[in-house]
Design a protein around this motif. Structure first.
Motif, short mmCIF file in Angstrom:
data_model
loop_
_atom_site.label_atom_id
_atom_site.label_comp_id
_atom_site.label_asym_id
_atom_site.label_seq_id
_atom_site.Cartn_x
_atom_site.Cartn_y
_atom_site.Cartn_z
N SER A 183 -18.45 29.11 -18.15
CA SER A 183 -19.04 29.13 -16.79
C SER A 183 -20.41 29.51 -16.56
O SER A 183 -20.63 30.38 -17.37
CB SER A 183 -17.90 30.25 -15.98
OG SER A 183 -18.00 31.37 -16.81
N ALA A 184 -21.06 28.83 -15.96
CA ALA A 184 -22.41 29.02 -15.56
C ALA A 184 -22.89 30.38 -14.97
O ALA A 184 -23.53 31.11 -15.17
CB ALA A 184 -22.99 27.77 -14.47
N ARG A 185 -21.75 30.93 -14.14
CA ARG A 185 -21.90 32.25 -13.58
C ARG A 185 -20.61 32.98 -13.80
O ARG A 185 -19.44 32.41 -13.81
CB ARG A 185 -22.21 32.18 -11.98
CG ARG A 185 -23.53 31.83 -11.77
CD ARG A 185 -23.76 31.48 -10.25
NE ARG A 185 -25.16 31.33 -10.17
CZ ARG A 185 -26.45 31.86 -10.01
NH1 ARG A 185 -26.27 33.09 -10.17
NH2 ARG A 185 -27.50 31.12 -9.67
N LYS A 186 -20.42 34.17 -14.25
CA LYS A 186 -19.29 35.04 -14.51
C LYS A 186 -19.57 36.52 -14.22
O LYS A 186 -20.69 37.04 -14.20
CB LYS A 186 -18.91 34.80 -15.91
CG LYS A 186 -17.52 35.51 -16.41
CD LYS A 186 -17.28 35.28 -17.55
CE LYS A 186 -15.77 36.14 -18.35
NZ LYS A 186 -14.62 35.49 -17.59
N GLN A 187 -18.55 37.00 -13.38
CA GLN A 187 -18.67 38.23 -12.97
C GLN A 187 -17.44 39.07 -13.82
O GLN A 187 -16.41 38.83 -13.75
CB GLN A 187 -18.08 38.65 -11.39
CG GLN A 187 -17.99 39.84 -11.05
CD GLN A 187 -17.91 39.89 -9.16
OE1 GLN A 187 -18.59 39.16 -8.48
NE2 GLN A 187 -16.84 40.56 -8.99
N VAL B 111 -27.80 34.32 -21.96
CA VAL B 111 -27.19 34.65 -20.75
C VAL B 111 -28.31 35.59 -19.88
O VAL B 111 -29.02 36.43 -20.77
CB VAL B 111 -25.95 35.27 -20.75
CG1 VAL B 111 -24.96 34.22 -21.15
CG2 VAL B 111 -25.78 36.55 -21.67
N GLU B 112 -28.32 35.55 -18.66
CA GLU B 112 -28.96 36.67 -18.11
C GLU B 112 -27.75 37.59 -17.48
O GLU B 112 -26.63 37.08 -17.15
CB GLU B 112 -29.53 36.21 -16.70
CG GLU B 112 -30.24 37.17 -15.97
CD GLU B 112 -30.77 36.72 -14.56
OE1 GLU B 112 -31.85 36.37 -14.38
OE2 GLU B 112 -29.90 36.73 -13.57
N ALA B 113 -27.96 39.14 -17.73
CA ALA B 113 -27.09 39.95 -17.42
C ALA B 113 -27.64 40.72 -16.36
O ALA B 113 -28.73 41.08 -16.67
CB ALA B 113 -26.56 40.72 -18.42
N LEU C 255 -23.01 40.98 -13.50
CA LEU C 255 -22.84 39.77 -13.24
C LEU C 255 -23.62 38.83 -14.37
O LEU C 255 -24.66 39.44 -14.80
CB LEU C 255 -23.54 39.38 -11.91
CG LEU C 255 -23.28 40.22 -10.69
CD1 LEU C 255 -24.09 39.83 -9.48
CD2 LEU C 255 -21.58 39.82 -10.62
N PHE C 256 -23.09 37.81 -15.04
CA PHE C 256 -23.68 37.03 -15.89
C PHE C 256 -24.18 35.60 -15.61
O PHE C 256 -23.36 34.90 -14.60
CB PHE C 256 -22.66 37.06 -17.12
CG PHE C 256 -22.61 38.34 -18.17
CD1 PHE C 256 -23.40 38.75 -18.95
CD2 PHE C 256 -21.52 39.31 -17.79
CE1 PHE C 256 -23.22 39.86 -19.73
CE2 PHE C 256 -21.38 40.22 -18.45
CZ PHE C 256 -22.21 40.64 -19.40
N LYS C 257 -25.29 35.03 -15.99
CA LYS C 257 -25.35 33.76 -15.83
C LYS C 257 -26.26 32.99 -16.92
O LYS C 257 -26.88 33.69 -17.50
CB LYS C 257 -26.56 33.61 -14.69
CG LYS C 257 -26.97 32.46 -14.17
CD LYS C 257 -27.97 32.67 -12.69
CE LYS C 257 -29.28 32.87 -13.65
NZ LYS C 257 -30.42 32.76 -12.43
N VAL C 258 -25.50 31.71 -17.15
CA VAL C 258 -25.89 30.95 -18.42
C VAL C 258 -27.41 30.55 -18.21
O VAL C 258 -27.91 30.23 -17.30
CB VAL C 258 -25.17 29.80 -18.68
CG1 VAL C 258 -25.66 29.01 -19.88
CG2 VAL C 258 -23.71 30.24 -18.98
#
Length: 317
Positions: A188-192, A235-237, A221-224
Motif C-alpha cells: 500500500s502506498a500509504r498505511k496507518q 518508506v517515510e514514517a 503513518l507510513f508512505k512508500v
C-alpha cells in the motif's frame, strides 16, 4: 597508612598496613584511591609509574606489610567538570549543526553516537555540545534519538525554549518525519499503523518494546517512497505519538522490519543489506517542522550519510 590519598595531589607515599599484606597492588590502589577511574589506575601500573620500595612492579604484585607504595600525581576532572570529549567528535558535531539561534540548536546526528552519556558511555551529544557552547548554561535535549538512529535532533539552549518545544511536542505543533529501509515489498502506498506499545525491561537490563493491548496508544503513518523489487522498500514514517522505539516496532508489526535493527529486525535481511555495504540501522530523522516562540515556523531537512546513499544505489542497480 601514613597519608590520606588525594587524587589531585602531587606524589603520594602509602605504607602498607599488616592487615593488607597479600593484597594485589591493583586492588589495593582501587580501594585507596577513591574516585580514581580503574582505567587510570591500570594505565599508571602498566606504564610503570607506580613504584613499591622504589622499584617497578607488575599489576599482579602482592603487597607485603611495610611496603612503601609511590603513586604519581593524578589529574582528575573536578566534580562539576565535564569529561573531556575527543576533539574529532567535537569537530564532527560542530559540522553537523544545521540551524542555530540564541535558544535552539538543531543538528544532523550521525548514526552510532548516543544523545547522552550513561550505560557505560561517559558522554554523548549533549555533553559534547555543552563543551562546544560553554556559555549556554541551560542546554538540554528537547527529545531523543536512539543511538543508532541518525538525523535531526533538537537541543534547547534556554529553559524557555525547552518549555515551548515540549508544549509543542505534546500537541500537534511539531511534524517529524523519518526515512526507513524495510524488508520486503510494502504494497500500500500509504498505511496507518495503530498499535499500543508496552515497554519491558529484560533481566539483562535491555529495554524492549512490544505491541500489547496493555500498552500506551501509538500511531505511525507510513508512505512508500521507493520500492526495490520484492526485496526492500524505502518508506517515510511519521510518528503521531512519541513512544520509545515506536517506528521500529510498528514497522515490524506491519511485517516490514527495518534493515540493521538488532532488536526488532530480520537477521537474514539485515545480513543481505550489510553485504551491500549497509552496516548501520536504516532509520533517519530527515524532516522537521517546528513553531518558533517568537512566531514563524522552522522547517529543516537533513541529508542521509554516504553509506546510506551508496547502499540504496547498489539496491537500485
Amino acid at each position: 597508612m601514613t597519608t590520606t590519598p588525594s587524587p589531585t595531589s602531587s606524589v603520594q607515599l602509602l605504607e602498607v598496613a599488616p592487615e593488607l599484606a597479600g593484597q594485589r597492588i591493583d586492588n589495593f590502589l582501587r580501594t585507596q584511591l577513591k574516585g580514581v577511574p580503574k582505567t587510570l589506575i591500570y594505565r599508571i601500573l602498566r606504564k610503570g609509574e607506580v613504584r613499591v620500595n622504589k622499584g617497578r612492579i607488575k599489576p599482579d604484585y602482592r603487597l607485603q606489610a611495610g611496603d612503601l607504595v609511590r603513586v604519581p600525581p593524578l589529574r582528575l576532572p573536578e566534580r562539576d567538570e565535564p569529561v573531556p570529549v575527543a576533539a574529532s567528535l567535537l569537530e564532527r558535531l560542530e559540522a553537523a549543526i544545521l540551524y542555530e539561534d540564541k535558544g535552539l540548536v538543531v543538528l544532523n546526528k550521525p548514526a552510532g553516537i548516543a544523545v547522552h552519556g550513561g550505560s557505560g558511555l561517559s558522554f554523548g551529544v549533549i555533553e559534547a555540545l555543552r563543551q562546544l557552547r560553554p556559555e549556554a548554561k541551560e542546554m538540554e535535549l528537547v527529545h531523543r534519538l536512539d543511538r543508532d538512529t541518525s538525523g535531526l535532533l533538537m537541543i534547547a539552549k534556554k529553559r524557555s525554549m525547552l518549555r515551548h518545544l515540549h508544549q509543542a511536542l505534546r500537541g500537534d505543533g511539531v511534524d517529524k518525519r523519518y526515512l526507513a529501509l524495510v524488508r520486503g515489498r510494502w504494497e500500500s502506498a500509504r498505511k496507518q499503523v495503530s498499535a499500543p506499545l508496552l515497554k519491558n525491561t529484560l533481566r539483562s537490563g535491555e529495554r524492549m518494546v512490544e505491541v500489547d493491548d496493555e500498552g500506551k496508544e501509538a500511531l505511525t503513518l507510513f508512505k512508500v517512497v521507493r520500492r526495490f523489487g520484492e526485496f526492500a522498500t524505502l518508506v517515510e514514517a511519521r510518528p503521531i505519538t512519541g513512544r520509545t522505539h515506536q517506528i521500529r516496532v510498528h514497522a515490524k508489526h506491519a511485517g516490514h522490519s527495518i534493515a540493521g535493527d538488532s532488536k526488532y529486525g530480520d537477521e537474514a535481511f539485515t545480513r543481505e543489506v550489510r553485504e551491500l555495504g549497509g552496516k548501520r540501522l536504516f532509520l533517519h530523522a530527515y524532516a522537521l517542522r517546528v513553531p518558533l516562540p517568537e512566531g514563524g515556523v522552522l522547517e529543516l531537512e537533513a541529508p542521509v550519510d554516504e553509506l546510506w546513499e551508496r547502499t540504496l544505489e547498489r539496491l537500485g542497480a
